[in-house]
Design a protein around this motif. Sequence first.
Motif, PDB file in Angstrom:
ATOM      1  N   THR A 225       0.825  -1.221   0.000  1.00 37.25           N
ATOM      2  CA  THR A 225       0.000   0.000   0.000  1.00 37.25           C
ATOM      3  C   THR A 225       0.857   1.268   0.000  1.00 37.25           C
ATOM      4  N   SER A 226       2.181   1.123  -0.040  1.00 39.28           N
ATOM      5  CA  SER A 226       3.061   2.298  -0.074  1.00 39.28           C
ATOM      6  C   SER A 226       3.076   2.922  -1.469  1.00 39.28           C
ATOM      7  N   LYS A 227       3.612   4.132  -1.561  1.00 39.43           N
ATOM      8  CA  LYS A 227       3.594   4.904  -2.813  1.00 39.43           C
ATOM      9  C   LYS A 227       4.271   4.199  -3.982  1.00 39.43           C
ATOM     10  N   PRO A 228       5.468   3.566  -3.784  1.00 38.59           N
ATOM     11  CA  PRO A 228       6.122   2.901  -4.937  1.00 38.59           C
ATOM     12  C   PRO A 228       5.277   1.771  -5.541  1.00 38.59           C
ATOM     13  N   PHE A 229       4.397   1.195  -4.762  1.00 43.90           N
ATOM     14  CA  PHE A 229       3.611   0.056  -5.254  1.00 43.90           C
ATOM     15  C   PHE A 229       2.128   0.410  -5.374  1.00 43.90           C
ATOM     16  N   LYS A 230       1.832   1.712  -5.522  1.00 39.04           N
ATOM     17  CA  LYS A 230       0.442   2.132  -5.556  1.00 39.04           C
ATOM     18  C   LYS A 230      -0.317   1.546  -6.755  1.00 39.04           C
ATOM     19  N   ASN A 231       0.405   1.306  -7.851  1.00 38.94           N
ATOM     20  CA  ASN A 231      -0.272   0.717  -9.020  1.00 38.94           C
ATOM     21  C   ASN A 231      -0.715  -0.716  -8.742  1.00 38.94           C
ATOM     22  N   ILE A 232       0.172  -1.453  -8.016  1.00 36.29           N
ATOM     23  CA  ILE A 232      -0.192  -2.840  -7.665  1.00 36.29           C
ATOM     24  C   ILE A 232      -1.345  -2.835  -6.660  1.00 36.29           C
ATOM     25  N   ALA A 233      -1.276  -1.924  -5.706  1.00 37.90           N
ATOM     26  CA  ALA A 233      -2.318  -1.843  -4.692  1.00 37.90           C
ATOM     27  C   ALA A 233      -3.666  -1.489  -5.298  1.00 37.90           C
ATOM     28  N   ALA A 234      -3.628  -0.770  -6.438  1.00 42.41           N
ATOM     29  CA  ALA A 234      -4.875  -0.337  -7.069  1.00 42.41           C
ATOM     30  C   ALA A 234      -5.512  -1.406  -7.949  1.00 42.41           C
ATOM     31  N   LEU A 235      -4.771  -2.470  -8.202  1.00 43.80           N
ATOM     32  CA  LEU A 235      -5.330  -3.540  -9.042  1.00 43.80           C
ATOM     33  C   LEU A 235      -6.568  -4.134  -8.379  1.00 43.80           C
ATOM     34  N   GLU A 236      -7.618  -4.275  -9.149  1.00 45.14           N
ATOM     35  CA  GLU A 236      -8.867  -4.803  -8.591  1.00 45.14           C
ATOM     36  C   GLU A 236      -8.929  -6.316  -8.706  1.00 45.14           C
ATOM     37  N   ILE A 237      -9.308  -6.940  -7.616  1.00 44.76           N
ATOM     38  CA  ILE A 237      -9.525  -8.392  -7.578  1.00 44.76           C
ATOM     39  C   ILE A 237     -10.899  -8.624  -6.973  1.00 44.76           C
ATOM     40  N   ALA A 238     -11.781  -9.224  -7.748  1.00 41.66           N
ATOM     41  CA  ALA A 238     -13.151  -9.475  -7.291  1.00 41.66           C
ATOM     42  C   ALA A 238     -13.834  -8.186  -6.845  1.00 41.66           C
ATOM     43  N   GLY A 239     -13.523  -7.088  -7.541  1.00 41.23           N
ATOM     44  CA  GLY A 239     -14.198  -5.829  -7.272  1.00 41.23           C
ATOM     45  C   GLY A 239     -13.562  -4.976  -6.189  1.00 41.23           C
ATOM     46  N   LEU A 240     -12.470  -5.476  -5.534  1.00 45.18           N
ATOM     47  CA  LEU A 240     -11.797  -4.714  -4.490  1.00 45.18           C
ATOM     48  C   LEU A 240     -10.329  -4.519  -4.845  1.00 45.18           C
ATOM     49  N   PRO A 241      -9.753  -3.356  -4.522  1.00 41.93           N
ATOM     50  CA  PRO A 241      -8.326  -3.137  -4.776  1.00 41.93           C
ATOM     51  C   PRO A 241      -7.471  -4.137  -4.012  1.00 41.93           C
ATOM     52  N   PHE A 242      -6.318  -4.465  -4.584  1.00 39.80           N
ATOM     53  CA  PHE A 242      -5.424  -5.431  -3.968  1.00 39.80           C
ATOM     54  C   PHE A 242      -4.970  -4.966  -2.583  1.00 39.80           C
ATOM     55  N   GLY A 243      -4.845  -3.636  -2.418  1.00 42.65           N
ATOM     56  CA  GLY A 243      -4.451  -3.091  -1.115  1.00 42.65           C
ATOM     57  C   GLY A 243      -5.470  -3.419  -0.030  1.00 42.65           C
ATOM     58  N   ILE A 244      -6.755  -3.351  -0.399  1.00 42.01           N
ATOM     59  CA  ILE A 244      -7.812  -3.710   0.561  1.00 42.01           C
ATOM     60  C   ILE A 244      -7.739  -5.181   0.910  1.00 42.01           C
ATOM     61  N   TRP A 245      -7.523  -6.025  -0.095  1.00 45.67           N
ATOM     62  CA  TRP A 245      -7.400  -7.464   0.157  1.00 45.67           C
ATOM     63  C   TRP A 245      -6.221  -7.756   1.102  1.00 45.67           C
ATOM     64  N   SER A 246      -5.142  -6.962   0.963  1.00 38.63           N
ATOM     65  CA  SER A 246      -3.981  -7.147   1.847  1.00 38.63           C
ATOM     66  C   SER A 246      -4.349  -6.852   3.294  1.00 38.63           C
ATOM     67  N   GLY A 247      -5.131  -5.783   3.487  1.00 41.78           N
ATOM     68  CA  GLY A 247      -5.570  -5.441   4.841  1.00 41.78           C
ATOM     69  C   GLY A 247      -6.467  -6.516   5.426  1.00 41.78           C
ATOM     70  N   ILE A 248      -7.398  -7.020   4.597  1.00 39.43           N
ATOM     71  CA  ILE A 248      -8.296  -8.076   5.058  1.00 39.43           C
ATOM     72  C   ILE A 248      -7.507  -9.328   5.428  1.00 39.43           C
ATOM     73  N   PHE A 249      -6.528  -9.652   4.602  1.00 34.68           N
ATOM     74  CA  PHE A 249      -5.688 -10.820   4.862  1.00 34.68           C
ATOM     75  C   PHE A 249      -4.913 -10.652   6.166  1.00 34.68           C
ATOM     76  N   LEU A 250      -4.458  -9.401   6.433  1.00 32.74           N
ATOM     77  CA  LEU A 250      -3.727  -9.127   7.662  1.00 32.74           C
ATOM     78  C   LEU A 250      -4.616  -9.358   8.886  1.00 32.74           C
ATOM     79  N   VAL A 251      -5.858  -8.869   8.834  1.00 32.52           N
ATOM     80  CA  VAL A 251      -6.785  -9.033   9.960  1.00 32.52           C
ATOM     81  C   VAL A 251      -7.099 -10.507  10.200  1.00 32.52           C
ATOM     82  N   ILE A 252      -7.420 -11.224   9.131  1.00 33.05           N
ATOM     83  CA  ILE A 252      -7.751 -12.655   9.254  1.00 33.05           C
ATOM     84  C   ILE A 252      -6.562 -13.436   9.793  1.00 33.05           C
TER      85      ILE A 252
END
Length: 242
Positions: A197-224
Amino acid sequence: MGFRKLLVAVDNFSASFGAFKKAVEIAREHKVPLTVINVEEALPLLPAEKMLEAPPDHFVTDDPLTVAETYAKKHGVNVKTVKKTGAIAGSIIETANEEDADLIILGDSGIKGVEKLYLGSIAQSVVENSERPVLIVRKGWINIEDIISLAKSLEKGEKREEIPCKYDPALVRENFKSMGTLFFILCVIYFFAAIITSKPFKNIAALEIAGLPFGIWSGIFLVISGIILTRIYINKQIGGET
């Protein structure tokens, strides 16, 4: 006219248990059920006020309802216990109406003079405001040594044997190793999510997977992952299985 149901109020002190013992005698004689109420004051008295109302040497038990229920059943009386919080006199009158009691039985602490003027009297308040008959049992009129003995025996029965805590270096090392391993895994997952989710990887974080950005999925994965790792650690501590 006979009785159909009785109500008696108890607290932690001897005066109320004198009234309680008399209530048990009446209930047993007339073969009627007995309701025992204990009211916890909404605004407890200060220690000095409590000492005026009932000196420490008149203390009987911390658990008046358990003592009352045990004693009544021991003497063959059908007993019901009620616990309330609020104004004591009002709660007693309210419960008497709810239970449709024919007679309210109360103990008189015996305080007089300035102390009575300052503290008031629960018994007096009930007598003045209740539409039902009230029997006042004066302090010291009934011998309650058997109730005091019962209270002491119940208190001893509730005590648990303390298990000494022993220091086991091997167990400490094992727990530290397990906790350290799980913490390390969680840190790796956290830093992965932070990097994505940092600035250098913002393009990767913005990639959508199943309708959600990859950055959001990373946060969800962290919580789980945190929940799962915590569960693993707790199960290990209590000897359970994941």
